[in-house]
Scaffold this motif. Sequence first.
Motif, PDB file in Angstrom:
ATOM      1  N   THR A  96     -21.956  17.162  -3.607  1.00 43.42           N
ATOM      2  CA  THR A  96     -22.647  16.833  -4.854  1.00 43.42           C
ATOM      3  C   THR A  96     -23.387  18.037  -5.430  1.00 43.42           C
ATOM      4  N   LYS A  97     -23.685  17.951  -6.719  1.00 44.79           N
ATOM      5  CA  LYS A  97     -24.456  19.011  -7.390  1.00 44.79           C
ATOM      6  C   LYS A  97     -25.872  19.074  -6.826  1.00 44.79           C
ATOM      7  N   HIS A  98     -26.478  17.899  -6.638  1.00 43.11           N
ATOM      8  CA  HIS A  98     -27.828  17.867  -6.070  1.00 43.11           C
ATOM      9  C   HIS A  98     -27.837  18.489  -4.681  1.00 43.11           C
ATOM     10  N   GLY A  99     -26.825  18.175  -3.889  1.00 43.85           N
ATOM     11  CA  GLY A  99     -26.738  18.751  -2.556  1.00 43.85           C
ATOM     12  C   GLY A  99     -26.601  20.261  -2.585  1.00 43.85           C
ATOM     13  N   THR A 123     -19.688  23.076  -5.607  1.00 40.08           N
ATOM     14  CA  THR A 123     -18.970  21.806  -5.575  1.00 40.08           C
ATOM     15  C   THR A 123     -17.495  22.113  -5.794  1.00 40.08           C
ATOM     16  N   ASP A 124     -16.637  21.154  -5.508  1.00 40.18           N
ATOM     17  CA  ASP A 124     -15.194  21.401  -5.578  1.00 40.18           C
ATOM     18  C   ASP A 124     -14.730  21.773  -6.981  1.00 40.18           C
ATOM     19  N   PRO A 132     -14.625  16.905   2.791  1.00 38.10           N
ATOM     20  CA  PRO A 132     -14.102  16.178   1.636  1.00 38.10           C
ATOM     21  C   PRO A 132     -13.389  14.898   2.066  1.00 38.10           C
ATOM     22  N   ASN A 133     -13.407  13.888   1.219  1.00 39.80           N
ATOM     23  CA  ASN A 133     -12.730  12.637   1.556  1.00 39.80           C
ATOM     24  C   ASN A 133     -11.251  12.652   1.170  1.00 39.80           C
TER      25      ASN A 133
END
Length: 424
Positions: free
Chosen positions: A254-257, A302-303, A323-324
Amino acid sequence: MLFDDLLLITPIKKALKDEGYVEPTPIQEAAIPNILEGKDFLGCAQTGTGKTAAFAIPILQTLCGKQKVIKGPKHIKALILAPTRELAIQTGESFESYGKYMNLTSTVIFGGVSQKKQTDALKDGVDILIATTGRLLDLMQQKFINLHHVEMFVLDEADRMLDMGFLRDVKKVIAQLPKVRQTMLFSATMPKEISKLVDFILIDPVKVAVTPVSSTIDLIDQAVYFVDKKNKKQLLIHILKDKSIKSALVFSRTKHGANKITKDLNNEGIEAQAIHGNKSQNARQLALNNFKSGLTRVLVATDIAARGIDVEELSHVINFDLPNIPETYVHRIGRTGRAGLGGVALSFCDAEEKQYLKDIEKVISKSIPVIEDHPYPASDVEVIPNKVEVKKTFNSRSHSNGYARRNGRNQGGRQQSRNTGSKR
């Protein structure tokens, strides 16, 4: 085969020599002659295989050959669609590098910045336009751009376009192109939607697959840490205290992460910057430039923001969050191990991510070695036999010399492999 064997014109050969290119990569060797013959082309190739040069070189040569017979004001003759601003900018840089001894003009347009500089360039007339879909459609609506004279069209990283929800916009652009044109499509994977698009826009294309998504680059040493989610930050800091890690691209889900990881690293005296969609274009480009130049040791991404990042001699990729989607893992670790150099891909796996790890190992058809000897072992991990020692993963000498010995390579051979066209 050498670039000299591809019947390239002197201005391009001179530019390639300046770049240090000697041997084409497999995708370049397959694409350049066929595109020069005017054929549609479908390339299944990941970032880092040299695909930008695979289409940029023949486009430049083809348009150069037509300059003598086309008179009047300049119209857009080649259009390249890219999924991200970063990739568009890097593609533009490639065209400038390969075409610097030619009288062809190119410009890059993308959103997130003022359009004035871009529209001024368009008013002057350009031969080659590299664009993201949003800004392109916007300027088309404002009548700054028409695509009626496009002869060559490239859709780059088509699967990423799909992932980012741009496929509808892509189809809007295609609808404005001349029916008679040469089309090239490049994609790392071929989901059903992209296969349908291929059938719709390409006519009897030459199809080439290089480095399929189910395989990873052999030169990359992969390893995984089982760690509780709450301890990931401390494990990352512990790893990055190793000064032999010259550069690291850290992936956050995530961006926050990404922002939080960057702040934590900087608080520990580890130079880091974040790059993601909420950052301004100027901030993203500054972070990328600082990372490329070595001013920043760690880039947290982020990706979507990382797609198209091409950094030579990137030593480590670290998956802070697994990643999922298994194919995303392959794209991530492919950022290292470029141009014949070795690289290291490390992953953190918490309890919730174990299924992601199983899916990844199924796609790459191998088990990823587990590092058990670290200060933050997970509290619920079963003993897995394929463990490796920490020193074998992080010791820079072990990675360069040891891995070369295991694969029958020497340092001279590795240096020779760098003189290829895989820079872009």
